[in-house]
Design a protein around this motif. Sequence first.
Motif, PDB file in Angstrom:
ATOM      1  N   ASP A   1       0.859  -1.173   0.000  1.00 13.73           N
ATOM      2  CA  ASP A   1       0.000   0.000   0.000  1.00 13.73           C
ATOM      3  C   ASP A   1       0.900   1.229   0.000  1.00 13.73           C
ATOM      4  O   ASP A   1       1.975   1.218   0.623  1.00 13.73           O
TER       5      ASP A   1
ATOM      6  N   SER B   1      -3.799   5.809   3.143  1.00 12.95           N
ATOM      7  CA  SER B   1      -4.029   5.292   4.491  1.00 12.95           C
ATOM      8  C   SER B   1      -3.056   5.883   5.516  1.00 12.95           C
ATOM      9  O   SER B   1      -1.838   5.769   5.353  1.00 12.95           O
TER      10      SER B   1
ATOM     11  N   GLN C   1      -6.542  -1.768   6.974  1.00 15.78           N
ATOM     12  CA  GLN C   1      -7.782  -1.959   6.225  1.00 15.78           C
ATOM     13  C   GLN C   1      -7.578  -3.007   5.138  1.00 15.78           C
ATOM     14  O   GLN C   1      -8.379  -3.927   4.976  1.00 15.78           O
ATOM     15  N   GLU C   2      -6.495  -2.887   4.388  1.00 13.59           N
ATOM     16  CA  GLU C   2      -6.239  -3.858   3.323  1.00 13.59           C
ATOM     17  C   GLU C   2      -5.876  -5.224   3.897  1.00 13.59           C
ATOM     18  O   GLU C   2      -6.281  -6.255   3.362  1.00 13.59           O
TER      19      GLU C   2
ATOM     20  N   GLN D   1      -9.060  -6.927   4.862  1.00 15.72           N
ATOM     21  CA  GLN D   1      -9.778  -7.375   3.663  1.00 15.72           C
ATOM     22  C   GLN D   1      -9.149  -8.642   3.092  1.00 15.72           C
ATOM     23  O   GLN D   1      -9.852  -9.574   2.698  1.00 15.72           O
ATOM     24  N   ARG D   2      -7.833  -8.694   3.061  1.00 18.36           N
ATOM     25  CA  ARG D   2      -7.144  -9.879   2.519  1.00 18.36           C
ATOM     26  C   ARG D   2      -7.402 -11.103   3.390  1.00 18.36           C
ATOM     27  O   ARG D   2      -7.616 -12.198   2.872  1.00 18.36           O
TER      28      ARG D   2
END
Length: 194
Positions: A122, A169, A179-180, A183-184
């Motif tokens: 990211d 972010s 956040q990512e 999600q992953r």
Amino acid sequence: MNLLRPLLLASNSPRRKELLAGLGLTFDVKVKEVEEDFPDHLLREDIATYLASHKADQYVEDIQNHILITADTIVCLGDKVLNKPADYTEAFSMLRSLSGTCHEVITGVCILTKENKTVFSDTTKVYFKTLTDQEIDYYITNYKPFDKAGAYGIQEWIGMIGIERIEGSYFNVVGLPVQELYQRLVELGYLIVD
């Protein structure tokens, strides 16, 4: 939330521990000394993912039914990568070079299990105001940012007084794009929200 396997964080960073705990996840910490060298030919956007993946490779024999998370954060000013400063002089030089500019913070993350390896990154753009030498000196003297890429922590005094804005972010700049990552973990089927 329900993790389907035990979670291991391969990082001694207090910031990463705090961010992962903030997701409501229970985990153990396992740390090994790993060289953070990378091949010279890598593009800067690939360095963080290379390092996160390289760190994870050192734990392959240690994971049984675990989910292992490794991460590495780099600070890029143009094509130059700013690592952790060795001393006051290097920290001062880094912060002076970031003063009045926009730079990028890239965090690479690796999620490793016995069956699967997922690597992602990211990127956040960070805009610093023009810092005075006195502000830089005050920050280094009082906060000693020698364990931080780019010689600063966004969550510390220098971030409060010096960062005008970011694009992306905030938590990525702190050290983990939670956040990512969340999600992953959901997409990979390791985390169920119930």
